[in-house]
Every structure is written in C-alpha cells, then in structure tokens.
Design a protein around this motif. Structure first.
Motif, short mmCIF file in Angstrom:
data_model
loop_
_atom_site.label_atom_id
_atom_site.label_comp_id
_atom_site.label_asym_id
_atom_site.label_seq_id
_atom_site.Cartn_x
_atom_site.Cartn_y
_atom_site.Cartn_z
N PRO A 43 0.81 -1.22 0.00
CA PRO A 43 0.00 0.00 0.00
C PRO A 43 0.84 1.27 0.00
N GLU A 44 2.00 1.23 0.66
CA GLU A 44 2.88 2.39 0.62
C GLU A 44 3.35 2.66 -0.80
N SER A 45 3.69 1.59 -1.54
CA SER A 45 4.15 1.76 -2.92
C SER A 45 3.03 2.29 -3.83
N LEU A 46 1.77 2.09 -3.43
CA LEU A 46 0.63 2.58 -4.21
C LEU A 46 0.25 4.01 -3.83
N GLY A 47 1.00 4.61 -2.92
CA GLY A 47 0.75 5.98 -2.53
C GLY A 47 -0.24 6.15 -1.40
N ALA A 48 -0.52 5.07 -0.68
CA ALA A 48 -1.47 5.16 0.43
C ALA A 48 -0.86 5.88 1.62
N ASP A 49 -1.73 6.40 2.45
CA ASP A 49 -1.35 6.97 3.75
C ASP A 49 -1.36 5.82 4.74
N VAL A 50 -0.20 5.17 4.92
CA VAL A 50 -0.11 3.97 5.73
C VAL A 50 0.20 4.34 7.18
N ARG A 51 -0.68 3.96 8.08
CA ARG A 51 -0.48 4.14 9.52
C ARG A 51 -0.22 2.76 10.14
N THR A 52 0.80 2.66 10.97
CA THR A 52 1.15 1.35 11.52
C THR A 52 0.87 1.31 13.02
N LEU A 53 0.31 0.19 13.44
CA LEU A 53 0.07 -0.08 14.85
C LEU A 53 1.09 -1.14 15.26
N ARG A 54 2.04 -0.76 16.10
CA ARG A 54 3.11 -1.66 16.49
C ARG A 54 2.68 -2.52 17.67
N LEU A 55 2.76 -3.84 17.48
CA LEU A 55 2.47 -4.78 18.56
C LEU A 55 3.57 -4.73 19.61
N ARG A 56 3.21 -5.03 20.85
CA ARG A 56 4.16 -4.97 21.95
C ARG A 56 4.20 -6.31 22.67
N GLU A 57 5.41 -6.70 23.04
CA GLU A 57 5.59 -7.97 23.74
C GLU A 57 4.80 -8.01 25.03
N GLU A 58 4.76 -6.88 25.76
CA GLU A 58 4.07 -6.86 27.05
C GLU A 58 2.55 -7.05 26.89
N GLY B 3 1.39 -9.34 24.88
CA GLY B 3 1.27 -10.67 24.29
C GLY B 3 1.23 -10.63 22.77
N TRP B 4 1.78 -9.56 22.19
CA TRP B 4 1.80 -9.35 20.73
C TRP B 4 0.39 -9.22 20.15
N LEU B 5 -0.58 -8.83 20.97
CA LEU B 5 -1.94 -8.59 20.48
C LEU B 5 -2.15 -7.08 20.34
N PRO B 6 -2.96 -6.65 19.38
CA PRO B 6 -3.10 -5.22 19.11
C PRO B 6 -3.87 -4.50 20.21
N ASP B 7 -3.45 -3.27 20.47
CA ASP B 7 -4.17 -2.37 21.35
C ASP B 7 -5.35 -1.82 20.54
N LEU B 8 -6.56 -2.24 20.87
CA LEU B 8 -7.72 -1.90 20.05
C LEU B 8 -8.09 -0.42 20.15
N ASN C 248 -0.72 -14.41 13.81
CA ASN C 248 0.23 -13.40 13.38
C ASN C 248 1.55 -14.01 12.94
N ASN C 249 2.07 -13.48 11.86
CA ASN C 249 3.43 -13.74 11.42
C ASN C 249 4.21 -12.45 11.67
N PRO C 250 5.22 -12.47 12.55
CA PRO C 250 6.03 -13.59 12.97
C PRO C 250 5.84 -14.06 14.42
N THR C 251 4.92 -13.47 15.18
CA THR C 251 4.90 -13.72 16.62
C THR C 251 4.16 -14.99 17.03
N GLY C 252 3.24 -15.47 16.17
CA GLY C 252 2.40 -16.59 16.55
C GLY C 252 1.25 -16.21 17.46
N ALA C 253 1.06 -14.89 17.71
CA ALA C 253 -0.06 -14.46 18.54
C ALA C 253 -1.37 -14.73 17.82
N LEU C 254 -2.40 -15.05 18.57
CA LEU C 254 -3.68 -15.43 18.00
C LEU C 254 -4.79 -14.58 18.59
N MET C 255 -5.50 -13.85 17.72
CA MET C 255 -6.70 -13.12 18.13
C MET C 255 -7.88 -14.08 18.11
#
Length: 373
Positions: A120-135, A137-142, A162-169
C-alpha cells in the motif's frame, strides 16, 4: 512507485543454501505426493483420475470443486465468495491493487508480513502502523487501532495467526476489529495462511470473512496445509469485491495450473486428516521449543497460540544479523534476524519442520550461545 526490498526474502535468498538446519522455514513439514494421497485414501486411484485430464488452461476463477472446498473452510461462505490465486502472496497483492488508491488511509499491524505495509505504501497510500508490543502478548491495542483508523480508513490489514509472533486473536478480538472497521466503513484484510493449526482445540479460529460484511480472508496451501509447492492461494470475501479483483487478475493471471488445482482440491476435501497430521507436528514441536526456551538463560519469548513461528528475544551482545550470520557459519543453523522484520533484538524461528531437525538445530544453537562471552 516505491518498491522496498523484502527483508526476509533477501535473507533467505542470501543464506538458505548454506544452512544444514533450517529453523527459518515457516511451512509445516512438507507433504510428499505419496503422503497426501495416503491421507486422502487415493494412492491406487489417483493416476486413473489424471489420465483423461486435458492439460489446457484451467477455470479462470479456479475449479468449482476447489472453490467449494475452500468455501467449506468458512462458516458463511459459498463458491461465489472464493477466487483462486497464485499463492496468498498473489491474493494479497490483488486486494491492494483493487482497493487502494493514492491518499487512501491503510492501517497495518506490525510486525506483519511485509506485503501488508510495503505494497500500500508503494501505491501511494497513507499507511499508519500499529506496532504490537511484547508486554501485550503481541496482540493489538484496540484503542490505538480505533484512533489510527479514525473516520477515513479504507482498509485495516492484519495477519491472524500473526506472522512472525504466533499471537492469536480469538473470535471476540476479531469482532472488535470488525466493529472498528464498521464504524468508518473500512474493509478488513486478514492474512489467514496459518489458520487451522492453533495450539488448542478445536484448532481453527474464526475468520474475518465470516464476521464482517467487508471482511476479506486470504489463505493458501503453503503454511497450514504443508503444500507450498502448489503455489496456490485464494481470496474469500464479498462477491462485489471479487468481481473488481477479477478485472485486475485478468492482467496478471490466466489460471492456476490444473494439476495444482486438482492436488489442492484433494487436500482440502480431506482437511481433517491433513490438519490432524499438521497439528500434531506443531503442537509437539512447540512443546520442544518451549522446554528449550525455559532452559536458555539468554532467550525468552511469548509462547505462540498458533501458527509455525515465534519471536525469540535474545541477550547476546550482538545485532540480530550478526548473531544469525555467526550461528550459520559456525553451526549451520539458520534463523531469521529480527532486523529483517524491523524487530531488532529478536530472532524469528520456525518450529514446524521435522522434529529431528528442530531438536538438532536447537541443540546446536545452545552450544553456540554457551560459546559467547
């Protein structure tokens, strides 16, 4: 158009021929043709099935037999909701080419498969990233996801497992993601190539395609189904989206190979047998990895809930690439450096290969760690 080098693939291409013990592999130990036919009970009949097959172009969308088999992996999908592609990598690319235009907001969870932010970045999108945190459990902060999506997100991208953490929602978490997307009218693209090999029963998590009217699931025969050599994947989602995807598909794909289509259909018609075999491998191997992590003072991790990969945090006074190169040169063991995933300080390990390979590779890695100052 900006195209970034694919960090993991660069690493694999540069070093894979030099490894004896490949712990960077992310597919469940590959099936042979004989093993697949044995699982399907077709060892004696398959050749007769193939003899009359005309090796011409196959069905453009995938054969009805295969699309029905893919649809059966979901709770609320039918043949019309399935489009066969060249791997999940082709499926993801087609979704982005269809939906994303310059300036569109795309929210991608990272770490993630690199396609989901680089394309999406290569297509010119406004890409916003949500970084997962180990603390977490590698699950997203909703709450953070809701803020990033705002009122104008066009697409939310994640991988589950999730790839690469193996976390499961779980289903409840995915329903909350669907609600966030619904509030701003966004699609949700969920890369589900590891779906079906959860550590706990029943072994298969809910799919976003069944939970959200604009939910898009991409999958493949490569990871959970042990048939990466088929190079076959799919998109499952709203029919109007698949019609739009088909326009783009006409310019880069005619059809998948007829033999690939046939082998995939056979495997998916015997999903229970294939996944029973593969769950046995990943569950047994994760127990081995978990016991090894427990013994290693320089290594820690969040135990995966699914998939075939884990992120190992290491304490070794080296960069992740330096560690991986030295480990490869001295022991013949290959891991993926976290730097290839923008996760310095970590290593990605694939634990779904043959058990003997995993055990020997871990033993050699232990010896290497003991040799470090």
């Amino acid at each position: 158009m900006r195209i970034h080098p694919f960090g993991v693939e660069q690493w694999m291409n540069e070093y894979e021929t030099r490894c004896e013990w490949n712990l960077a592999e992310t597919c469940v130990a590959s099936l042979t043709v004989a093993e697949l036919l044995d699982l399907a009970g077709q060892s004696d009949s398959f050749l007769e099935e193939l003899r009359p097959l005309q090796l011409t172009y196959g069905a453009i969308e995938g054969s009805d037999r295969l699309r029905d088999s893919v649809a059966a992996l979901y709770d609320r999908q039918a043949r019309a909701n399935v489009l066969i592609t060249h791997g999940a990598i082709g499926a993801n690319q087609l979704v982005y080419l269809t939906l994303v235009e310059p300036g569109d907001r795309v929210v991608s969870i990272v770490p993630n498969y690199q396609q989901h932010y680089s394309i999406p970045e290569s297509l010119g999108a406004d890409v916003r990233t949500l970084r997962l945190r180990e603390e977490d459990g590698w699950l997203p902060d909703l709450g953070e996801l809701r803020a990033l999506a705002g009122e104008r997100a066009k697409l939310i991208a994640l991988s589950n497992p999730n790839n690469p953490t193996g976390a499961l929602m779980d289903r409840a978490g995915l329903e909350q993601v669907a609600a966030i997307a619904d509030a701003c009218g966004a699609y949700v693209l969920c890369d589900e190539v590891y779906r079906g090999i959860d550590q706990d029963d029943p072994g298969t998590t809910a799919s976003i395609a069944d939970l959200h009217p604009r939910g898009i699931s991409t999958g493949s025969m490569s990871k959970a189904f042990s048939l990466a050599g088929l190079r076959l994947g799919w998109i499952t989602g709203p029919t109007e989206l698949l019609h739009a995807v088909s326009v783009h598909r006409d310019y880069n794909t005619i059809s998948v190979g007829m033999l690939d289509d046939r082998f995939a259909a056979i495997a998916l018609e015997h999903t229970d047998a294939v996944l029973r075999r593969n769950r046995g491998i990943v569950r047994g191997n994760l127990a081995v990895l978990d016991a090894w992590v427990e013994r290693e003072p320089r290594i820690s991790y969040v135990k995966p809930g699914s998939g075939t990969t884990a992120l190992l945090r290491f304490d070794a006074g080296l960069t992740s690439r330096e560690l991986c190169v030295q480990l490869l040169e001295e022991e013949g063991v290959m891991l993926t450096p976290g730097s290839a995933l923008d996760m310095e300080g970590y290593l990605r390990i694939g634990y779904a290969n043959h058990p003997a390979v995993l055990r020997e590779g871990l033993e050699r890695f232990s010896g290497f760690l003991r040799s470090l100052p």
